[in-house]
Scaffold this motif. Structure first.
Motif: not given
Length: 355
Positions: A202-213
């Motif tokens: 699913a790497e083309e559909r699911v974007s990674l957003y960081t919440g690791n402050d």
């Protein structure tokens, strides 16, 4: 999905901003000195984020305080942000609503977000503690039937639950999932999410957003090499959906642009990598790491109050306030990292935002 919103039906300019990666502040809740909803400050915050260059807003999330539901502010807060964004800018802005609770509540909140014109929902699973993976996935599917879904790996210190690699594989396979906010503040947990996405193809559909402050810069410049199913895939964090980015936003936008440019040209120079420790030092004070994150929301409020964007640091819970030493820590950050704060920008525009 006869009545629900599918990600393929989102406005193309909005989807393009989101896929490229952008700064998405986790929007705080503004209360006045009497602990009442401060609509003027709330609207000013939204205008500030937009003018600072944020590409989206996350409203009704942890930084907005989950307790807004208990005092009847969930819809009013979401509605004010949506109305302000619509009237303040013509550029595409990704509007994300936080949804929580057991399935009936989460689905209803998703419907509210859709009715108010939001593009996706960020789903916290904190209320599902003790549920099996099967039950969690059914819960997620029910919400995804209503709205494009962003997963949320919330760190246990502030109410999240530990989620397995197999869970994230099954979650990423849900067709209306568009992203995951990765915020376990744990490198093993972060890798579990990346592996889950690749295992689900699913790497083309699911974007990674960081919440690791605690590792913002590191997340945004690191290529995650994932081997699964006979493939090796490189996945990257595209942007950040962060409580830390609810403050000093103009600088955050400039930082993300710099990081994107460094990734595009590569290799990453040492001076870029070195920024990670500086930003993490700032976050350690703002998020009150010394006291197990007890003052993380008031810490953000205090910076915004000092800038004039908020009139108090109050939270809905009167016991939730700054920890001893936190104000002095913020003094240190302000003196040590003048390149990060955007006080001059705020001062130039504050009266217009509060009008």
């Amino acid at each position: 999905m006869a009545n629900g919103l599918h990600w393929s039906n989102l406005p193309e300019p909005v989807l393009r901003v989101f896929r490229k990666g952008t700064v998405i502040p986790a929007h705080p809740l503004a209360l006045d000195p009497a602990r009442k909803f401060d609509r003027i400050s709330q609207r000013a915050l939204t205008r500030y984020y937009i003018d600072a260059g944020a590409g989206g807003l996350a409203v009704g999330v942890h930084s907005t305080q989950f307790a807004i539901r208990e005092v009847g502010l969930y819809r009013p807060v979401l509605e004010l942000a949506a109305e302000t964004a619509k009237t303040w800018t013509d550029r595409p802005l990704v509007m994300i609503a936080g949804v929580i609770g057991r399935t009936a509540q989460a689905v209803e909140e998703g419907r509210t977000a859709r009715a108010l014109g939001y593009h996706a929902v960020l789903l916290s699973l904190a209320a599902m503690k003790g549920a099996s993976d099967d039950d969690l996935i059914e819960h997620c599917r029910a919400v995804a039937a209503e709205m494009p879904l962003i997963g949320f790996y919330l760190q246990p210190a502030v109410g999240g639950i530990t989620l397995s690699r197999s869970f994230w594989t099954r979650f990423a396979a849900i067709e209306n999932v568009i992203a995951i906010k990765v915020a376990p503040f744990n490198r093993y947990g972060t890798l579990d999410v990346a592996c889950g996405i690749v295992t689900a193809k699913a790497e083309e559909r699911v974007s990674l957003y960081t919440g690791n402050d605690d590792h913002i810069v590191s997340d945004l410049v690191t290529p995650f090499a994932i081997r699964a199913g006979g493939r090796e895939v490189i996945v990257r964090f595209k942007g950040g959906l962060l409580g830390h980015w609810s403050v000093w936003v103009k600088s955050a936008v400039a930082l993300l642009e710099r990081l994107h440019a460094a990734v595009a040209t590569g290799p990453i120079p040492p001076e870029i990598l070195a920024i990670d420790s500086l930003v993490t030092d700032c976050n350690s004070v703002i998020f009150d790491v010394a006291n197990n994150f007890a003052g993380c929301i008031p810490g953000c409020h205090e910076i915004l109050r000092r800038q004039g964007l908020m009139t108090s640091i109050h939270c809905l819970d009167p016991h939730e306030t700054l920890s001893p030493g936190q104000p002095e820590g913020i003094d240190r950050l302000h003196a040590t990292y003048p390149e990060w704060h955007d006080d001059a920008f705020v001062a130039e525009n504050l009266s217009r935002w509060r009008s």
